[in-house]
Design an enzyme around this catalytic site. Structure first.
Site, mmCIF file in Angstrom:
data_model
loop_
_atom_site.group_PDB
_atom_site.id
_atom_site.type_symbol
_atom_site.label_atom_id
_atom_site.label_comp_id
_atom_site.label_asym_id
_atom_site.label_seq_id
_atom_site.Cartn_x
_atom_site.Cartn_y
_atom_site.Cartn_z
ATOM 1 N N HIS A 18 -17.336 5.019 -83.483
ATOM 2 C CA HIS A 18 -15.612 4.549 -83.383
ATOM 3 C C HIS A 18 -14.982 5.586 -84.013
ATOM 4 C CE1 HIS A 18 -17.622 0.550 -82.836
ATOM 5 N NE2 HIS A 18 -18.912 0.910 -83.258
HETATM 6 C C1 BDR Z 1 -15.639 -0.718 -87.379
HETATM 7 O O1 BDR Z 1 -16.373 -1.490 -88.153
HETATM 8 C C2 BDR Z 1 -17.778 -0.393 -89.190
HETATM 9 O O2 BDR Z 1 -18.957 -1.262 -88.887
HETATM 10 C C3 BDR Z 1 -17.610 0.510 -88.306
HETATM 11 O O3 BDR Z 1 -17.138 2.017 -89.579
HETATM 12 C C4 BDR Z 1 -16.654 0.591 -87.876
HETATM 13 O O4 BDR Z 1 -14.990 1.102 -88.670
HETATM 14 C C5 BDR Z 1 -16.284 -1.066 -85.581
HETATM 15 O O5 BDR Z 1 -15.874 -2.223 -85.547
#
Ligand code: BDR
Ligand code: CA
Length: 316
Positions: A253
């Protein structure tokens, strides 16, 4: 070089985003603003400090930001990032890489009193000409800055946000993505009021980028030191994605935001108006609505190109 302020809730993939930013020749990371989200503020701060230590960039300021969302109570993501937000390797990291936890904790206590993330963003925007704000946690710090200093905020060159989901569905609820779900009021405020378009790197594209065991091997060959660290910190993350989602890899992500800044051919999408739902029923949903195009929403991602960028950054 591109001047970047990073706003993050340093969990595992945030840590990898910091790593990518600090290894890229194209990025000048001018400051890291911590905020609560994946983990409590203290861990987000300490994990950010761990990363600047690992990359030998302790000159980069880590600034303490929000301890929780604008109006709601904080919800953490321990099952994704571990209770230390660092995939459970905090202690072993400190021993292995000589990180002084007691010192960092003392610095955190001081930073809690002295730091003001809103002032930091304002001063940085005044100091440097073109500043890109990358946000990979809840948008709490951003909303506060935009509220207090709208004119400084307007001087930001770009805002790149990991968050939201357009067509793919959510990862916390049926439609909501974690960052926007944790603080929907902040995200709503930013999307409604930001004079700068938000580049939305949401689940639609992040789920197209998977760090597999095979790709991890390549990283380790390119750079045993950093590849080894990535293997250690992602172990928990691999487990989470396999057990909870049946995915044999880690979804990249947060690093995707920086890869997109480094190579703007990785992502493609469309300019639309995005709204954020603040109701209890649909908390944090991001949806297309009628209105001014406030966002560039990405829909397709080139996975090979992403890994070319990451490999290049990791290469010794
Ligand atoms: C986002 O949520 C967090 O768990 C990760 O770091 C990322 O920024 C993904 O949904
Ligand atoms: Ca994050």
């Amino acid at each position: 070089k591109i001047n970047v302020i990073l706003d993050c809730d340093t969990g595992i993939d945030d840590a990898l985003a910091i790593l990518l930013a600090l290894r890229s020749e194209k990025i000048n990371l001018v400051g890291i603003c911590a905020c609560a989200g994946n983990t409590v503020l203290k861990n987000a701060y300490i994990n950010s400090k761990r990363m600047v230590k690992l990359l030998d960039r302790e000159d980069i300021p880590v600034i303490c930001g929000s301890r929780g969302p604008l109006v709601r109570s904080l919800e953490l993501a321990d099952e994704v990032h571990g209770s230390d937000g660092f995939g459970g390797i905090g202690e072993s990291f400190d021993q292995k890489y000589g990180f002084d936890l007691a010192k960092a904790e003392a610095e955190y206590e001081k930073a809690l009193i002295e730091d003001d993330v809103v002032e930091f963003v304002k001063d940085t925007v005044e100091k440097y000409e073109d500043v890109v704000l990358v946000t990979i946690g809840p948008m709490t710090n951003l909303a506060k800055t935009l509220k207090k200093y709208p004119e400084s905020f307007a001087k930001l060159n770009r805002i790149v946000s990991m968050g939201g989901s357009y067509k793919r569905g959510g990862n916390v609820t049926e439609h909501a993505e974690f960052n926007y779900w944790v603080d929907p009021d902040a995200a709503d405020y930013v999307y409604k009021n930001s004079p700068v378009k938000v580049e939305m790197v949401g689940l639609d594209v992040t789920h197209q980028i998977l760090l597999t065991r095979e790709r991890l091997e390549t990283l380790k060959q390119l750079n045993p030191h950093l590849g080894g660290f990535i293997e250690e910190i992602t172990d928990f993350y691999f487990g989470f994605y396999m057990e909870k989602n049946g995915i044999a890899g880690c979804v990249m992500h947060d690093p995707l935001t920086f890869a997109h800044i480094i190579d703007d051919d990785i992502l493609s999408g469309e300019a639309i108006c995005i709204g954020i739902d603040t109701s209890d029923e649909k908390r944090g949903n991001s949806f297309k609505e009628d209105g001014k195009e406030n966002s560039l929403v990405f829909i397709d991602a080139d996975e090979d190109r992403f890994f070319e960028v990451l490999n290049e950054a990791i290469r010794k």
